[in-house]
Design a protein around this motif. Structure first.
Motif, PDB file in Angstrom:
ATOM      1  N   GLY A  77      48.663  -4.101 -54.323  1.00 40.27           N
ATOM      2  CA  GLY A  77      47.363  -3.643 -54.789  1.00 40.27           C
ATOM      3  C   GLY A  77      46.624  -2.854 -53.717  1.00 40.27           C
ATOM      4  O   GLY A  77      47.129  -2.615 -52.624  1.00 40.27           O
ATOM      5  N   THR A  78      45.416  -2.432 -54.068  1.00 40.45           N
ATOM      6  CA  THR A  78      44.579  -1.644 -53.168  1.00 40.45           C
ATOM      7  C   THR A  78      43.298  -2.427 -52.897  1.00 40.45           C
ATOM      8  O   THR A  78      42.391  -2.452 -53.738  1.00 40.45           O
ATOM      9  CB  THR A  78      44.226  -0.282 -53.802  1.00 40.45           C
ATOM     10  N   PRO A  79      43.205  -3.118 -51.754  1.00 37.18           N
ATOM     11  CA  PRO A  79      42.037  -3.954 -51.495  1.00 37.18           C
ATOM     12  C   PRO A  79      40.787  -3.130 -51.225  1.00 37.18           C
ATOM     13  O   PRO A  79      40.835  -2.097 -50.567  1.00 37.18           O
ATOM     14  CB  PRO A  79      42.435  -4.768 -50.268  1.00 37.18           C
ATOM     15  N   LEU A  80      39.659  -3.613 -51.746  1.00 35.74           N
ATOM     16  CA  LEU A  80      38.365  -2.985 -51.542  1.00 35.74           C
ATOM     17  C   LEU A  80      37.380  -4.075 -51.157  1.00 35.74           C
ATOM     18  O   LEU A  80      36.970  -4.888 -51.987  1.00 35.74           O
ATOM     19  CB  LEU A  80      37.898  -2.271 -52.812  1.00 35.74           C
ATOM     20  N   LEU A  81      37.002  -4.122 -49.873  1.00 34.75           N
ATOM     21  CA  LEU A  81      36.038  -5.108 -49.408  1.00 34.75           C
ATOM     22  C   LEU A  81      34.637  -4.690 -49.843  1.00 34.75           C
ATOM     23  O   LEU A  81      34.213  -3.564 -49.585  1.00 34.75           O
ATOM     24  CB  LEU A  81      36.101  -5.227 -47.887  1.00 34.75           C
ATOM     25  N   ALA A 123      41.073   0.948 -49.803  1.00 34.14           N
ATOM     26  CA  ALA A 123      39.880   1.610 -50.327  1.00 34.14           C
ATOM     27  C   ALA A 123      38.670   1.089 -49.574  1.00 34.14           C
ATOM     28  O   ALA A 123      38.653  -0.058 -49.111  1.00 34.14           O
ATOM     29  CB  ALA A 123      39.721   1.357 -51.823  1.00 34.14           C
ATOM     30  N   CYS A 124      37.664   1.930 -49.454  1.00 33.46           N
ATOM     31  CA  CYS A 124      36.460   1.535 -48.725  1.00 33.46           C
ATOM     32  C   CYS A 124      35.248   2.182 -49.375  1.00 33.46           C
ATOM     33  O   CYS A 124      35.306   3.364 -49.742  1.00 33.46           O
ATOM     34  CB  CYS A 124      36.551   1.976 -47.265  1.00 33.46           C
ATOM     35  N   LEU A 125      34.180   1.428 -49.523  1.00 38.25           N
ATOM     36  CA  LEU A 125      32.948   1.996 -50.058  1.00 38.25           C
ATOM     37  C   LEU A 125      32.296   2.878 -49.011  1.00 38.25           C
ATOM     38  O   LEU A 125      32.195   2.512 -47.842  1.00 38.25           O
ATOM     39  CB  LEU A 125      31.982   0.884 -50.467  1.00 38.25           C
TER      40      LEU A 125
END
Length: 450
Positions: A77-81, A123-125
């Protein structure tokens, strides 16, 4: 986050090596690998059908956050904190949400699937200092490929203890923690900036990765016997003379969440292209400044769910987020001049806020400063300065004296305000748009200096 494979290798070769130390405890590489594998088994399988299987991670403890990141990476998956105190933006499609890591996990272990460089693995906000948060998506190769040149620039190795003194939801601090794990080092992850804890943290840390405005306070808190030897500093420019006063090696760099690393200054001689990066400053006719464009293997794929943002592309693999710089030729240093979307148009002149802020930070009593444009019926905007001062702010006369000595007439602020603490983004940068909104709303915390 593309580091699960590295962590598993470190767990096999040095299982007792301390991997993470956070507010709620510590994990060796062996324990971290087992915990991530078991969490992956508990989460498996990821829902099918998502082109980018984003997994939103809202755990509060930084050790739990990184455990979840590794588990999602093992699952493909693609983790997004995300900030656990806020809801993730609704337009970001989440295939999975991890609100917490259970204290007890099943004995089953999911060891992962083969990892490929082209996987969307992080991914990152990002919203910079303005705009609504959007998820920037990156490939595995765009992260892992930059680890080795970053290690060479900073000298960080498996024998280091790396202090990461900020929230991992920021791309800078997230990268710092992940790079430390990839290198086999120990990452100290308090999860937030805590001045009272700095002395204890610096009694252990040999390296630190942080934003520029935190470096002076960190250096002041350093105990005499601290083993600290290097600071990696990303974001805005360093204050003049800080590198020389630091007493340790300081490696500064410039980049953006969308571009990753663009340029680095390892010795104080100026920003040079980060390894593998090409730089082009495109200056329009009649202009003194141009827009910075970069081409490299480290660039992001774009925004999740087709969100709009500052990222620009051309047909030859170049990208830009609108940052401004003086004209540039290969072999020279890159001379940045701020963000294009923050420029102030006042009476026919263009003022770059960062130029004004750099001069005014030298005034005694100024902790930090934000310069914005305030609406004016005749001039379009006037330059307005908001000074951060924990105690009594410096008198306006002192600020104006420094402005007269170091700024052109158009650059000098016409309106002055003071605030005890500026609002900041997750990366620690002043939230320029929020400051402007608070000023427009007449926030009483912003006091007019007369």
């Amino acid at each position: 986050m593309p580091v699960a494979a590295q962590v598993l290798r470190h767990a096999a070769s040095r299982p007792g090596r301390l991997a993470l130390a956070g507010p709620s405890g510590e994990l060796s590489y062996g324990a971290l690998a087992r915990r991530a594998e078991r969490l992956a088994a508990a989460l498996a399988p990821l829902p099918a059908g998502a082109a980018t299987p984003l997994a939103v991670i809202r755990a509060t403890d930084p050790v739990d956050q990184l455990t979840a990141v590794l588990a999602v990476d093992l699952l493909g998956g693609t983790p997004l904190l995300c900030d656990p105190a806020r809801e993730a933006p609704p337009e970001i499609p989440a295939a999975l949400t991890v609100d917490a890591v259970p204290a007890r996990l099943p004995d089953a272990a999911f060891t992962g699937r083969p990892a490929r460089p082209g996987d969307l693995a992080w991914a990152c906000l990002s919203s910079g200092s303005t705009g609504r948060p959007r998820a920037v998506v990156r490939t595995r190769g765009s992260w892992t490929g930059s680890f080795e040149p970053f290690s060479e620039l900073t000298g960080i190795t498996a024998d280091d203890v790396v202090l990461v003194p900020g929230p991992l939801i920021s791309s800078l601090y997230g990268f710092a923690a992940v790079h430390a794990l990839a290198a086999g080092a120990t990452a100290l992850v308090p999860g937030r900036w805590s001045p009272g804890a700095l002395a204890g943290q610096l009694a252990r840390a040999t390296a630190v990765h942080l934003v520029p405005h935190r470096l002076p306070e960190l250096l002041a808190a350093r105990p005499a016997a601290s083993p600290l030897r290097v600071a990696a500093v990303g974001g805005a420019a360093l204050a003049e003379g800080l590198r020389e006063r630091a007493g340790i090696r300081v490696v500064s760099y410039y980049g953006a969440t969308e571009l990753s690393f663009v340029a680095a200054d390892a010795d104080g001689t100026g920003l040079r292209p980060f390894p593998g990066v090409e730089i082009d400053v495109r200056v329009k006719p009649g202009r003194d400044l141009g827009t910075v464009w970069a081409r490299s293997p480290w660039l992001a794929e774009g925004y999740a769910a087709g969100a709009s943002g500052p990222l620009l592309r051309d047909g030859d693999g170049w990208m830009s987020v609108g940052d401004l710089a003086e004209p540039y030729r290969p072999g020279e240093s890159l001379r940045l001049r701020g963000r294009g979307d923050g420029a102030i148009q006042t009476g026919g002149a263009t003022v770059v806020p960062e130029d004004v802020e750099e001069v005014l930070r030298a005034v005694p009593g100024v902790g930090d400063i934000v310069v914005i444009g305030s609406p004016h019926p005749d001039l379009g905007s006037v330059v307005t300065a908001i000074v951060e001062a924990a105690g009594a702010p410096p008198p306006r006369s002192a600020l104006e004296a420094v402005a007269r000595g170091g700024l052109d007439l158009a650059q000098r602020p016409r309106r002055w305000y003071a605030v005890q603490e500026l609002p900041r983004t997750a990366t620690g940068k002043p939230a320029r748009a929020l400051v402007a909104a608070r000023l427009a709303d007449g926030d009483p915390a912003l006091r007019r200096l007369s």
